[in-house]
Scaffold this motif. Structure first.
Motif, mmCIF file in Angstrom:
data_model
loop_
_atom_site.group_PDB
_atom_site.id
_atom_site.type_symbol
_atom_site.label_atom_id
_atom_site.label_comp_id
_atom_site.label_asym_id
_atom_site.label_seq_id
_atom_site.Cartn_x
_atom_site.Cartn_y
_atom_site.Cartn_z
ATOM 1 N N PRO A 31 1.016 -1.135 -0.103
ATOM 2 C CA PRO A 31 -0.101 -0.166 -0.156
ATOM 3 C C PRO A 31 0.646 1.185 -0.256
ATOM 4 N N ARG A 40 3.721 9.085 4.066
ATOM 5 C CA ARG A 40 3.172 7.621 3.508
ATOM 6 C C ARG A 40 4.386 6.627 4.123
ATOM 7 N N SER A 44 4.845 4.072 7.306
ATOM 8 C CA SER A 44 4.337 2.741 7.465
ATOM 9 C C SER A 44 6.144 2.452 7.781
ATOM 10 N N THR A 61 -3.648 0.394 6.367
ATOM 11 C CA THR A 61 -4.799 0.976 5.122
ATOM 12 C C THR A 61 -5.916 2.306 6.727
ATOM 13 N N ARG A 62 -5.817 1.838 7.268
ATOM 14 C CA ARG A 62 -6.949 1.777 8.584
ATOM 15 C C ARG A 62 -6.261 3.584 9.081
#
Length: 361
Positions: A31, A40, A44, A61-62
């Protein structure tokens, strides 16, 4: 300590082999690889510290859906951040992520500084994480040395000693610097992490599929499992605690916020006591009309440095006039967005059994 041999391959040959393997077998659809923004990538990388990719993906993702950028994360309350972190473990990562977001908004105009030194000054970002953020989001040359990379380089060169020792760490950083290219930095950084996770994995590496099997010193010696050397082991001490499951007449459970630092820092937990006498003394003072049910069987939660033996103690109270600022009632049927320690969350889901068996006061 025996000095490791010189690099087994010229950097260009190492990079060529690694990237050829990555192009065919690496992970290209994670993702955070789509829209590789600094934010992002940062989220991660923090989540991936000591946590496997498969576990991280749904949390990432959430988290991104709720906090799509630094500003949204900085504006959130810590409770909501830790609520989305619940179950991922190592909660200091979530607290530091939130704290760093606020520092980025306050001191960097809401943009992550794409400089290893500046990133390393933010809470929760070390040298390797900073390098990964820079390399993957900007393509600039930056070196990483996470656990996967340490393991791979330690085996490739049979680097003696535990990587936590300064001299061993310096040797591994020098090797990582030696092999890091000036092009395809995002791919190279991902390739190094994937290589350690997929092939040069802990326990049983897949040497038959390794692009370096002909030059790996540990493989040549048949000593793959010896490298990297483990931290000197110490027996894990065991601590004990009693957790109070205090329900009121509406079925709500009393929670209290843990101190900002230490065990489950900043999370909401059940009131904890060293022994049954301390628990009873607290009830006598704060909830004198309460009724104790039989204790539940103790269970053990293992941390990195100790084992915690938890004995749940159910109790009922008709009312509690004042719970204080650091406590609140929690309705398991309509849960709030709170950060809960994993064993506490598990206990709260078991309350149906308690409701059926506990005596009324």
């Amino acid at each position: 300590m025996t000095q490791a041999p010189a690099p087994v391959l010229p950097p260009e040959a190492f990079q060529r082999r690694l990237l050829a393997w990555h192009d065919r077998h690496g992970r290209h659809d994670l993702p955070w690889q789509h829209d590789r923004s600094p934010y992002r990538v940062w989220v991660s990388e923090i989540m991936l510290q000591q946590t496997q990719v498969a576990t991280v993906i749904p949390y990432f993702t959430r988290f991104i859906a709720r906090f799509p950028d630094v500003a949204a994360l900085a504006a959130a309350e810590q409770d909501e951040v830790l609520h989305l972190w619940t179950g991922l473990g190592y909660y200091a990562r979530g607290r530091n992520l939130h704290k760093a977001a606020r520092e980025i908004v306050a001191h960097h105009a809401g943009e992550l500084p794409l400089d290893v030194e500046a990133l390393s000054e933010l809470p929760g970002i070390g040298r390797s994480t900073a390098g990964a953020i820079v390399a993957q989001s900007s393509g600039r040359r930056a070196v990483i040395l996470d656990g996967n990379v340490k393991r791979s380089l330690a085996r490739l060169h049979a680097v003696e000693g535990w990587p936590g020792r300064p001299a061993v760490a310096r040797r591994l950083w020098a090797l990582a610097e030696h092999y890091t290219p000036h092009e395809r930095l995002a791919d190279y950084t991902q390739a190094m992490m994937d290589f350690g996770a997929i092939l040069c994995r802990r326990g049983t590496p897949d040497c038959a599929s390794c692009p370096f099997d002909d030059v790996c010193v540990a493989h040549a010696r048949g000593e793959q499992r010896r490298f990297p050397e483990s931290r000197p082991k110490k027996a894990l001490p065991t601590r004990t605690t009693r957790m109070l499951l205090l329900q009121d007449a509406e079925g709500r459970v009393l929670l209290e916020r843990r101190p900002a630092s230490g065990l489950w820092g900043g999370l909401w937990s059940l009131p904890q006591f060293d022994d049954q006498a301390a628990l009873r003394a607290w009830l006598d003072q704060h909830a004198p009309c309460s009724t104790l049910a039989p204790s539940w069987s103790p269970f053990t939660h293992v941390f990195s440095h100790f084992r915690l033996e938890i004995t749940p103690q159910p109790a009922r109270v008709r009312r509690l006039d004042s719970v204080g600022e650091a406590r609140r009632w929690y309705d398991p049927d309509n849960p709030d967005s709170l950060g809960l320690a994993a064993p506490v969350k598990s206990l709260l889901t078991s309350l149906a059994t308690f409701t059926l068996t506990a005596p009324d006061p």
